[in-house]
Scaffold this motif. Sequence first.
Motif, short mmCIF file in Angstrom:
data_model
loop_
_atom_site.label_atom_id
_atom_site.label_comp_id
_atom_site.label_asym_id
_atom_site.label_seq_id
_atom_site.Cartn_x
_atom_site.Cartn_y
_atom_site.Cartn_z
N GLY A 122 28.35 44.83 45.69
CA GLY A 122 29.26 43.91 46.36
C GLY A 122 28.66 43.35 47.63
N ARG A 130 29.80 37.87 42.30
CA ARG A 130 30.23 39.22 42.65
C ARG A 130 30.95 39.92 41.50
NH1 ARG A 130 34.11 38.47 46.33
NH2 ARG A 130 32.62 37.83 47.92
N GLU A 442 36.13 44.09 46.92
CA GLU A 442 36.61 42.84 47.53
C GLU A 442 37.71 43.03 48.57
OE1 GLU A 442 35.96 39.67 43.87
OE2 GLU A 442 37.90 40.70 44.07
#
Length: 521
Positions: A122, A130, A442
């Motif tokens: 990430g 991603r 995220e």
Amino acid sequence: MPKQTNAYKYSFIVAIGGLIFGLDAALISGTINFITKEFALSDIQLGTAVSAPALGVLLALPFAGYACDKFGRKKTLIIVAFLYLFSAIFSALAPNYFTLVAARFIGGLAFSSISLASMYIGEIAPPKLRGKLVSMTQINIVIGLSAAYFINYLILDWSTATSGWAVDYGLTTNVWRWMLGSEIIPALIWFLLLFTIPESPSWYLLKNRKEEATKVLTNLMPLTEIPKYVNENLERIHSKTKELSIVEQLKGVFTKRMRVILIIATTIAIAQQATGINAILFYAPTVFEQLGLGTDAAFAQAIWIGLVSIVFTILAILLVDRLGRRPMIIAGMLWIVASLVLCWYGFSLAEYSLTPEALIALKDVPNIEQLNNLVGVVYDSDLAFKNALAENLGEATARDYAGVFLEKCTTLNATLILVGLLSFIGAFHFSVGPLMWVLFSEIFPVSIRGIAIPFFTIITSLTNWLVQQFFPWQLNNMGVGAIFLFYASIVAIGLIILSIYLKETKGLTIEEIQKTLQGNK
């Protein structure tokens, strides 16, 4: 070589840890009957042997976050790879039950590789890539699972040889040791490859090593995108990476602004493992034996789990940045619940009866004549049937020959249940399987990510441990159908919560995700 391909190369190398994880996780499934007989294990002891790595990772994860921030992502991953290698060697050589549990527990210390891989990938992946790159870890996990089932099947098949190399090298008498030892070579390869990856630029910035961070980022992006990407990311990361203590980072997870993120992360961390996925994966031949397939056929059918896992994980990776995280997770969890209910329904229709023909076919079972009084009696659940066998033959004999009895005495719609099982496997690997790790990479601010990802991985690992530890006990005290209904109920609760709180994160920067989930609080 285009600079962008470096992101793929480094992500692939780190994601190999998923393959090692898959091997380590699923190879044990083929050894269950062998270690149970060799060490005379109870249900709880068997669950402990299988779930020991899940317990190990619970201890490792808090230190994994500290090690990542203290020593760097790369060094921590190298240590993890060494632990896999050490565990594989000593699991295969274990002289007794306690040594086996200890060796597998040490391997569990390395299971933090999954969260560490998500963190590393990430941090080096461009935003548009991603989702695909983080999901690469999941595809490697399922490749490892598939390879483990295939290896177990081959070793079981070779173990029947009466001459040649299988006998010369002790394969016929040490089947489970060969199964566990097959992990050694891939673990060694991964250990060596990790020396070739760069350190995470986020970690360099965390340590105020701007020049080294710039060098790594420059090596990851196409030339035309480097100036803008590097400047934006250096400013963003530098403004967010004030080095906090572990306590401060952990407090940050529970602030009011993090409330929605906390609900999302906790729910998906529990729901992912509460599906019972690792009961199916880690006990695959045992689960298929409940269909009355017999031991050899159960090993062969287990290969289908791996193949379905690969197909649907690939689909998830291809579609995650097109369809988005939310629709895939919500629809996938609904699909999981429906599949588990289908399995429960199939087993609820099953009947178990010892016929005169079956009694003759089972003549090699010790004291089989003690079952004459059961001939013609029809049982409507596997639990009642197994209890009757244990009362007449004793628990040890009934357990050792459970697969044979189920093969000869079960009447059910095996096709219906098999469809339900494979549908469940496909649904999991299309949704919460890979996408939980995408979300974890995220939704957390950079300033607390080093502790947040390991913390929530602890939650999912604790759920995983509970599922693995108590599955043998549940199988012999609840019955296989009730287990599937139990899993479906928990996932349904998680589905309701996520349908309320989960927002879409596709294509957003880390800052945009924070604004979406934290609002103006």
